[in-house]
Enzyme design. Structure first.
Site, PDB file in Angstrom:
ATOM      1  N   ASP A   1      93.955  87.027 116.506  1.00  0.00           N
ATOM      2  CA  ASP A   1      94.386  85.864 117.281  1.00  0.00           C
ATOM      3  C   ASP A   1      93.208  85.005 117.741  1.00  0.00           C
ATOM      4  O   ASP A   1      92.894  84.992 118.931  1.00  0.00           O
ATOM      5  CB  ASP A   1      95.198  86.353 118.495  1.00  0.00           C
ATOM      6  CG  ASP A   1      95.929  85.221 119.191  1.00  0.00           C
ATOM      7  OD1 ASP A   1      95.842  84.078 118.718  1.00  0.00           O
ATOM      8  OD2 ASP A   1      96.598  85.500 120.207  1.00  0.00           O
TER       9      ASP A   1
ATOM     10  N   GLU B   1      90.523  78.656 123.498  1.00  0.00           N
ATOM     11  CA  GLU B   1      91.218  79.644 124.338  1.00  0.00           C
ATOM     12  C   GLU B   1      90.386  80.905 124.553  1.00  0.00           C
ATOM     13  O   GLU B   1      90.355  81.443 125.653  1.00  0.00           O
ATOM     14  CB  GLU B   1      92.557  79.999 123.679  1.00  0.00           C
ATOM     15  CG  GLU B   1      93.324  81.084 124.393  1.00  0.00           C
ATOM     16  CD  GLU B   1      94.635  81.441 123.707  1.00  0.00           C
ATOM     17  OE1 GLU B   1      94.975  80.818 122.683  1.00  0.00           O
ATOM     18  OE2 GLU B   1      95.322  82.354 124.200  1.00  0.00           O
TER      19      GLU B   1
ATOM     20  N   GLU C   1     106.375  86.757 119.781  1.00  0.00           N
ATOM     21  CA  GLU C   1     106.146  86.575 121.209  1.00  0.00           C
ATOM     22  C   GLU C   1     107.372  85.999 121.931  1.00  0.00           C
ATOM     23  O   GLU C   1     107.283  85.027 122.674  1.00  0.00           O
ATOM     24  CB  GLU C   1     104.919  85.689 121.443  1.00  0.00           C
ATOM     25  CG  GLU C   1     103.636  86.327 120.919  1.00  0.00           C
ATOM     26  CD  GLU C   1     102.367  85.560 121.248  1.00  0.00           C
ATOM     27  OE1 GLU C   1     102.444  84.330 121.398  1.00  0.00           O
ATOM     28  OE2 GLU C   1     101.310  86.196 121.333  1.00  0.00           O
TER      29      GLU C   1
END
Ligand code: GCW
Length: 779
Positions: free
Chosen positions: A423, A451, A350
């Site tokens: 993820d 998240e 990333e």
């Protein structure tokens, strides 16, 4: 399992009234069976609950803001147990002078005084029955004289907590081989007492099964927290190193109480400035504050640091100047922080720099850092969270990149692997690397901050998810090769073991954004200590310490917690759907997004829904990523008849009208059913919560009730938006018996421009209207 608290009369009345609950007769005992050389937790005696009825509070308990977490120590409200404790614990024999023993003693005095409703005095020697003796054979002559048989097998962090006789007088002893072990044992005794368990015949022996139990903070140096929903960072860099706030100490107390022994202070998307001398002084001050609590400090290191703060023109791991820069950096760190734990590294992931920038492998990069840390005893935790947009299946890329490197890492390197291959989604299979790297110690990384599971507001207890992963069988060495055995090192004989949790802890009074998110911090610590603890037992002891021991509270709250994870899977991403959240902030549903230039950031990439069907074919007819699992697992996931319903669309592509063998419904009908059941399950939680009203304080009661309301609206939002979208691509309509979606597809797509206005406390007022339930209409 021993005899447990009996429900009081009010509980029966309430359950009959609501017709919802089966009152449990079990409760967590003080420990579990010891399990071999890797550590264990054995409780013998003292696990008994109480037959006493809990009094209904005459007045609502005083308001609490949640800041005390599970270390509240309210006076024991049942007279029999209170009398037992008062006679078993009459005074504390002063512990030694080390900072750790002082911390243990202070916590015991605070906790026991609170529980007994009277300050427990300290003395130099036992003065009668009921002495509490804490120490190691070297800090305490009494502990030494007791020659406790089990002490030899509890290692450096384990402990014994037991009833004993010293000088002809009854006593309770907290004994360990180290001061930190004494601290952990002190917290174990306080947990036992806070759960109102008997101390008769008390005999607890415990030691951790995993060596390093670490909180990873994704905290930035500017005070923001990546994926944090609980306010700003705890670390006030501008007032460090001079100011050590009580908040740091309370953080250390809470973390130590659940066995955590390490903290990565900064975000893995790392700012290299943390490695500068000025910041290292601040890091050293935090390390000093945490040291008495047995917590070591680690840092996330940016691989490109030699370029950014070292004045070098390369960060190539094979370059001599680069190597030397890291050696001197490590030397500086250890001068300031002699017990520094090591580096956590996100590299070539990333946008972060890494050895790949120079044509080098992850092993080249990790080993270079490891060489700098090795003389000081430090380690490298190298993350395996890597993927690129190269046209191959994203969830197979980490395996493809890391598996060939097995055996090439230095002896002080661990590879840190997320629980699943994608993820931190609400449900994923276990990561294929577990079981596939026999020569490389793998650390398990889970995400405490929610998240992808409702951020701060949704009540989702994560221990069932982590337990599901830990107890998954990799079959790497035949049946019984559980992920837990990989992570605790026993399957492959790893020399190092670790579990890390992405914390989300911030400066909100309640630390983690909601009262129930505290359970996830708690459960992370307990599972990292012993990955075989049950999620249910952990919930039980957390509720008792955090809210109340009254079964009228414990039973319904435990039921809410234990069902919460499947509920969120149902209303967000049922039957194997993943990654359908809004872009960037990851809040709310957006399954229609398919325009991002990075293909595998698009929700569409994962569900591939069109008129013919839905799902990502990862079997031999598709990406064949399923073949990265060992035989038995691969075959189970690849076959339509054996793949678990909740993994179906993750591994297979199906037609809308195909039937699901387990339910007989078509895929479309199953989606409608699951989404709707998930919404209505939140209604059940909202109906259950009032059972605790008046038994806990009004402030926390109200906070939870209002978050449950938000969760209910948002669950309906997820359902309606996703069903509208899938209805439009599949050309199916909502079957009879279900509420129609409240708004059009376009309405939900347009919400993306207004929701959330603040991604750190994400809300969407536009959808907080109407009644979310029933989604499944009554017959
Ligand atoms: O889940 C993703 C998050 C990123 C995070 C990344 C990672 C720290 O959305 O915010 O970056 O994982 O784990 O590195």
């Amino acid at each position: 399992m021993s005899v447990c608290a009996r429900p009081g009369r009010r509980a029966h009345a309430a359950s009959a009234l609501l017709g919802l609950l089966v009152l449990a007769t079990g409760c967590a005992t003080s420990g579990r069976n010891a399990s071999g050389p890797g550590g264990g937790n054995m409780g013998v005696g003292g696990g008994t609950g109480t037959a006493e009825t809990y009094p209904v509070p005459a007045h609502p308990p005083p308001d609490e803001d949640g800041s005390q977490l599970w270390l509240r120590y309210p006076k024991v409200p049942i007279p029999g147990r209170l009398a037992e404790y008062r006679s078993a614990l009459t005074h504390v024999v002063r512990a030694g002078s080390s900072a750790t023993l002082q911390a243990a003693q202070a916590e015991l005095v605070k906790g026991i005084s609170g529980l007994l409703g009277a300050t427990i005095p300290a003395a130099d020697q036992p003065t009668g029955d009921g002495a509490l003796v804490v120490g190691t054979p070297s800090s305490s002559s009494i502990v030494k004289a007791l020659s406790l048989a089990g002490l030899g097998s509890v290692g450096s962090e384990g402990y014994l907590v037991q009833a004993a006789t010293t000088g002809g007088r009854s006593a309770i002893v907290v004994a360990a081989n180290t001061d930190v072990g004494v601290l952990r044992g002190s917290f174990a005794l306080l947990r036992h007492l806070q759960c109102h368990r008997s101390v008769q015949g008390l005999a607890i022996a415990a030691s951790p099964k995993i060596q390093r139990r670490i909180l990873d903070h994704w905290d930035n140096l500017d005070g923001t927290i990546e994926r944090g929903y609980a306010g700003r960072s705890l670390w006030d860099w501008s007032s460090l190193p001079a100011t050590i706030s009580q908040r740091y100490i309370d953080y250390a107390r809470a973390s130590a109480s659940i066995g955590i022994n390490g903290v990565v202070l900064n975000n893995v998307n790392a700012n290299p400035q943390i490695l500068s001398s000025a910041y290292l002084d601040k890091v050293a001050a935090l390390a000093t504050a945490f040291r008495p609590y047995g917590i070591a400090v680690y840092l996330a290191a940016q691989f490109g640091a030699p370029l950014h703060i070292g004045g070098l023109t390369t960060a190539d791991p094979l370059n001599a100047s680069v190597k030397q820069w890291w050696v001197s950096e490590a030397n500086t760190i250890y001068q300031k922080v002699p017990d520094f734990g090591g580096f956590l590294v996100k590299a070539n992931s990333e946008g972060q720099s890494g050895p790949g920038d120079y044509g080098r492998s992850h092993a080249d990069g990790a080993n270079m850092l490891a060489a700098a840390l090795a003389p000081h005893g430090g380690i490298v935790m190298w993350r395996a969270f890597v993927y690129s947009d190269n046209g191959t299946d994203r969830i197979g890329q980490a395996y493809s990149e890391f598996k060939p490197l097995d055996g090439q890492f230095a002896s002080n390197v661990m590879v840190q692997v997320k629980n699943g291959p994608l993820d931190f989604q609400p449900r994923e299979p276990f990561h294929q690397l577990f079981g596939a790297m026999p020569s490389t110690p793998l650390a398990l990384e889970v995400q405490i901050t929610k998240e992808y599971l409702g951020e701060d507001t949704h009540l989702v207890y994560l221990a069932p998810m982590w337990q599901e992963v830990l107890q998954s069988d990799t079959y790497a060495k035949g049946q019984g090769s559980l992920v837990a055995r990989v992570v605790d090192g026993s399957l492959h004989g790893y020399r190092m073991t670790a579990m890390a949790g992405v914390s989300g802890i911030g400066s909100d009074a309640n630390w983690v954004g909601s009262h129930f998110n505290q359970a996830n911090w708690y459960a992370f610590g307990r599972l990292a200590w012993d990955p075989d603890l049950s999620a249910q037992d952990i919930a039980d002891e957390w509720i008792r310490q955090t809210f109340s021991n009254d079964p009228v509270v414990v039973t319904p709250v435990k039921q809410m917690m234990m069902s919460s994870r499947q509920n969120v899977v149902n209303y967000m991403e049922p039957i194997g759907l993943v990654h359908m959240m809004g872009t960037d902030h990851h809040y709310g549903p957006a399954p229609w997004v398919n325009s991002l230039t990075t293909a595998n950031w698009n929700p569409f990439y994962y569900h591939k829904a069109d008129a013919t069907g839905i799902g990502f074919d990862r079997t031999a007819t598709g990406s064949n990523t399923v073949s990265q699992y060992s035989g038995a697992v691969r075959d189970k996931l690849a076959s339509r008849s054996t793949v678990p319903d909740d993994m179906l669309l993750f591994f297979q592509r199906v037609g809308w009208d195909d039937r699901l063998p387990s339910s007989g419904r078509s895929i479309w009908e199953e989606l409608v059913y699951r989404y709707s059941a998930g919404v209505d399950a939140v209604a059940t939680m909202r109906n259950t919560w009032p059972m605790v009203q008046g038994r806990i304080d009004g402030k926390r009661y109200g906070d939870v009730a209002s978050f449950l309301q938000i969760q209910h609206y948002e669950a309906r939002w997820w359902r309606d938006a996703c069903l509208q979208y899938f209805a439009s691509v599949s050309k199916h309509s909502i079957p009879s018996g279900y509420a129609p979606p409240a708004q059009s597809l376009q309405y939900y797509q347009n919400l993306q421009s207004t929701c959330p206005s603040d991604p750190t406390k994400p809300r969407c007022p536009a959808i907080y209207t109407g009644s979310p339930s029933p989604a499944i209409l009554p017959p």
